[in-house]
Scaffold this motif. Structure first.
Motif, mmCIF file in Angstrom:
data_model
loop_
_atom_site.group_PDB
_atom_site.id
_atom_site.type_symbol
_atom_site.label_atom_id
_atom_site.label_comp_id
_atom_site.label_asym_id
_atom_site.label_seq_id
_atom_site.Cartn_x
_atom_site.Cartn_y
_atom_site.Cartn_z
ATOM 1 N N GLU A 247 0.816 -1.209 0.000
ATOM 2 C CA GLU A 247 0.000 0.000 0.000
ATOM 3 C C GLU A 247 0.853 1.263 0.000
ATOM 4 O O GLU A 247 0.470 2.284 -0.578
ATOM 5 C CB GLU A 247 -0.928 -0.005 1.218
ATOM 6 C CG GLU A 247 -1.998 1.072 1.182
ATOM 7 C CD GLU A 247 -2.979 0.921 2.326
ATOM 8 O OE1 GLU A 247 -4.166 1.199 2.116
ATOM 9 O OE2 GLU A 247 -2.554 0.519 3.420
ATOM 10 N N ASP A 248 2.033 1.208 0.610
ATOM 11 C CA ASP A 248 2.900 2.383 0.639
ATOM 12 C C ASP A 248 3.686 2.563 -0.655
ATOM 13 O O ASP A 248 4.449 3.521 -0.804
ATOM 14 C CB ASP A 248 3.867 2.312 1.823
ATOM 15 C CG ASP A 248 4.767 1.067 1.783
ATOM 16 O OD1 ASP A 248 4.770 0.363 0.754
ATOM 17 O OD2 ASP A 248 5.451 0.803 2.786
ATOM 18 N N GLY A 249 3.500 1.620 -1.606
ATOM 19 C CA GLY A 249 4.159 1.725 -2.901
ATOM 20 C C GLY A 249 5.639 1.448 -2.877
ATOM 21 O O GLY A 249 6.356 1.756 -3.832
ATOM 22 N N PRO A 259 1.463 -13.259 -0.159
ATOM 23 C CA PRO A 259 0.091 -13.777 -0.205
ATOM 24 C C PRO A 259 -0.923 -12.654 -0.436
ATOM 25 O O PRO A 259 -0.840 -11.582 0.168
ATOM 26 C CB PRO A 259 -0.089 -14.417 1.174
ATOM 27 C CG PRO A 259 1.297 -14.713 1.646
ATOM 28 C CD PRO A 259 2.162 -13.613 1.093
ATOM 29 N N VAL A 260 -1.849 -12.901 -1.330
ATOM 30 C CA VAL A 260 -2.912 -11.948 -1.632
ATOM 31 C C VAL A 260 -4.210 -12.487 -1.044
ATOM 32 O O VAL A 260 -4.565 -13.646 -1.283
ATOM 33 C CB VAL A 260 -3.062 -11.758 -3.160
ATOM 34 C CG1 VAL A 260 -4.284 -10.911 -3.483
ATOM 35 C CG2 VAL A 260 -1.802 -11.120 -3.731
ATOM 36 N N PRO A 261 -4.921 -11.714 -0.243
ATOM 37 C CA PRO A 261 -6.170 -12.191 0.357
ATOM 38 C C PRO A 261 -7.124 -12.765 -0.684
ATOM 39 O O PRO A 261 -7.299 -12.211 -1.771
ATOM 40 C CB PRO A 261 -6.749 -10.919 1.002
ATOM 41 C CG PRO A 261 -5.560 -10.070 1.292
ATOM 42 C CD PRO A 261 -4.606 -10.323 0.168
ATOM 43 N N ASP A 262 -7.716 -13.905 -0.352
ATOM 44 C CA ASP A 262 -8.733 -14.583 -1.174
ATOM 45 C C ASP A 262 -8.165 -15.233 -2.440
ATOM 46 O O ASP A 262 -8.945 -15.732 -3.265
ATOM 47 C CB ASP A 262 -9.869 -13.627 -1.570
ATOM 48 C CG ASP A 262 -10.558 -13.023 -0.364
ATOM 49 O OD1 ASP A 262 -10.763 -13.771 0.623
ATOM 50 O OD2 ASP A 262 -10.877 -11.822 -0.390
ATOM 51 N N VAL A 312 -2.013 -4.411 -2.267
ATOM 52 C CA VAL A 312 -2.601 -5.014 -1.078
ATOM 53 C C VAL A 312 -2.571 -3.999 0.059
ATOM 54 O O VAL A 312 -1.502 -3.572 0.490
ATOM 55 C CB VAL A 312 -1.845 -6.291 -0.671
ATOM 56 C CG1 VAL A 312 -2.491 -6.927 0.557
ATOM 57 C CG2 VAL A 312 -1.818 -7.285 -1.829
ATOM 58 N N GLY A 313 -3.748 -3.604 0.531
ATOM 59 C CA GLY A 313 -3.836 -2.651 1.623
ATOM 60 C C GLY A 313 -3.595 -3.306 2.970
ATOM 61 O O GLY A 313 -3.701 -4.531 3.111
ATOM 62 N N ASP A 315 -5.462 -3.278 5.415
ATOM 63 C CA ASP A 315 -6.710 -3.872 5.895
ATOM 64 C C ASP A 315 -7.152 -5.062 5.052
ATOM 65 O O ASP A 315 -8.258 -5.582 5.230
ATOM 66 C CB ASP A 315 -7.817 -2.814 5.914
ATOM 67 C CG ASP A 315 -8.058 -2.208 4.524
ATOM 68 O OD1 ASP A 315 -7.293 -2.533 3.584
ATOM 69 O OD2 ASP A 315 -8.998 -1.398 4.396
ATOM 70 N N GLY A 316 -6.309 -5.498 4.105
ATOM 71 C CA GLY A 316 -6.651 -6.629 3.251
ATOM 72 C C GLY A 316 -7.388 -6.247 1.989
ATOM 73 O O GLY A 316 -7.732 -7.121 1.185
ATOM 74 N N SER A 317 -7.638 -4.972 1.799
ATOM 75 C CA SER A 317 -8.311 -4.529 0.578
ATOM 76 C C SER A 317 -7.378 -4.669 -0.617
ATOM 77 O O SER A 317 -6.151 -4.665 -0.479
ATOM 78 C CB SER A 317 -8.754 -3.072 0.720
ATOM 79 O OG SER A 317 -7.618 -2.233 0.919
ATOM 80 N N LEU A 318 -7.964 -4.800 -1.788
ATOM 81 C CA LEU A 318 -7.181 -4.960 -3.018
ATOM 82 C C LEU A 318 -7.547 -3.875 -4.014
ATOM 83 O O LEU A 318 -8.713 -3.518 -4.165
ATOM 84 C CB LEU A 318 -7.427 -6.336 -3.642
ATOM 85 C CG LEU A 318 -7.146 -7.571 -2.783
ATOM 86 C CD1 LEU A 318 -7.428 -8.835 -3.585
ATOM 87 C CD2 LEU A 318 -5.714 -7.568 -2.275
#
Length: 480
Positions: A247-249, A259-262, A312-313, A315-318
């Protein structure tokens, strides 16, 4: 090359799948987009768990008998305008020994079940080519005198995922010994980040949709993920380049390291295993060789905004950006990033590829590319840069709702001062019934138009003047 066997390998979605003579893909897609019968959304196409590199049987089996002729789409992921007449694009046989057209026995179409592992499909391709090549070699000297001294080989012409099938056949199944050339049209040699979207249940972005439309998109996303996770082919389309951004780039890394959520880890492992198997075989075969025994002609697009990775944030957001940093052009064909479609495993410079302004769905049918394919087959020089100042980027929604306006946007420096018109057509309806809509400036350097359509799968055609250029895309419209 004029006397070689030409084999066309379509991409994912490019083969009509039937069961007992009925289209299972059309039926499944309509259920997928409907909120009334969710159980039907996957039952027609779903594959059993653990199928691996084999074919299904019983209720999971389908027939893959011919190419798709009209437009089709997996909303939010892939689309295909169909392949109405591939052989005609390469020239018809005129009965003369010196004629440039293809003899009927000289052209082979390879329809296949695009749900299955590309390893399995490549094995089937090898069987089909062995039979067709033997038959053609038996009669070729009577058609082309050159075949007496130079036995015919194979020219593989492949759209999208078909190029991955061909690469596995060439390097892992010893197909290279019979190959003269590999021609790829938008093949994701390093995968496509859109596969991450569909496999994580985020194929379509809800945006600012009304409650009912939002409910539909979220429901379709869930069903698409369930369906796509059962397809070995979709796992093999996951990106194997550094596509994951924090998320911070701060830097990028690979899916197998972050790992990417889901996103199921076993699907990521399968993607890297598949591509590494091809790479290892290629490197093993190339030991001591200055060049491969076959030529590679790579057609790729980079005019359109294209998803390149995933952020990937905390908080798990994509999020799915169309660019990963500011150090390069991050264009593509709307589905496959330009860097992935470039055959970097064999070509050293970007100008060795044949770049064009078409979108992924229409690349195999683009008029300019058809002329290049014919030139390649006749061993004539092909233009190295098909892209021009006429090209423009095109943005189309993942899915529209019947009766509700949706926005089409053209972008890029070439749209300024030009007139662009968009129109929708559908199979069975004459083009003259489609009224074009003129795009208007949007105040940000692009041009936009609002279109409305009834439920169904539509072909979008956007034409620009001065100089003339055209782009095609498939638009899926769900019931309202």
């Amino acid at each position: 090359m004029i006397h070689d066997l030409v084999v066309f390998v379509p991409g994912i979605l490019g083969t009509r799948l039937t069961r007992d003579g009925k289209d299972v893909w059309n039926q499944s897609k309509q259920a997928l987009l409907s909120l009334r019968s969710p159980a039907k959304a996957v039952e027609g196409l779903m594959l059993p768990p653990g199928i691996g590199d084999e074919a299904p049987d019983g209720p999971y089996a389908v027939e893959a008998g011919r190419l798709l002729k009209g437009p089709e789409a997996l909303p939010g992921f892939l689309s295909c305008i169909g392949y109405p007449d591939v052989q005609a694009a390469l020239g018809w046989y005129d009965g003369e020994r010196t004629g440039p057209g293809l003899h009927p026995k000289q052209f082979m179409v390879f329809p296949y079940d695009w749900r299955l592992s590309n390893r399995f499909t490549a094995r089937r391709l090898k069987e089909r080519i062995a039979t067709a090549l033997d038959e053609w070699r038996a009669i070729a000297p009577g058609v082309y005198p050159v075949a007496h001294d130079d036995p015919p080989k194979v020219v593989l012409m492949c759209h999208s995922m078909g190029g991955l099938v061909a690469r596995y056949y060439l390097e892992c199944l010893d197909g290279r010994q019979d190959a003269r050339a590999l021609v790829t049209l938008g093949t994701p040699f390093q995968g496509a980040a859109k596969a991450v979207r569909v496999l994580t249940g985020r194929a379509m972005e809800p945006g600012n949709l009304a409650t009912r439309a939002l409910q539909r998109v979220l429901s379709v996303n869930e069903r698409l993920a369930t369906l796509a996770r059962s397809f070995p082919s979709v796992a093999q389309l996951l990106p194997v380049y550094a596509c994951v951004v924090n998320e911070d780039g701060n830097g990028r890394t690979w899916l197998k390291r972050a790992p990417v959520p889901d996103l199921p880890s076993e699907l990521v492992r399968e993607a890297f295993d598949f591509h590494e198997e091809i790479t290892d075989a290629w490197e093993r075969h190339q030991i001591g060789l200055a060049a491969p025994p076959y030529r590679v002609h790579c057609f790729a697009g980079r005019a359109h905004p294209t998803v390149h990775g995933v952020v990937v944030g905390a908080d798990g957001s994509l999020a799915f950006p169309t660019g990963l940093d500011n150090d390069r052009d991050w264009g593509g064909d709307g589905t496959v990033p330009g860097g992935s479609a470039f055959a970097s495993w064999v070509l050293e410079r970007e100008d060795e590829a044949l770049w064009n302004g078409e979108r992924h769905a229409g690349m195999a049918g683009a008029e300019a590319l058809r002329h290049q394919l014919m030139a390649i087959r006749r061993s004539r020089p092909a233009r190295q840069m098909l892209g021009s100042d006429a090209d423009f980027g095109l943005e189309v929604p993942d899915m529209a709702v019947a009766g509700e306006p949706f926005t089409v946007r053209a972008s890029g420096p070439t749209v300024t001062g030009r007139t662009l018109r968009a129109r929708l057509t559908a199979p069975g309806l004459p083009d003259t019934d489609a009224k074009p809509v003129t795009l208007l400036p949007d105040g940000t350097g692009g041009q936009v138009a609002e279109l409305t359509a009834a439920e169904g799968t539509w072909m979008l055609r956007v034409e620009a003047d001065r100089p003339y250029a055209v782009c095609h895309e498939v638009v899926t419209v769900a019931e309202g």
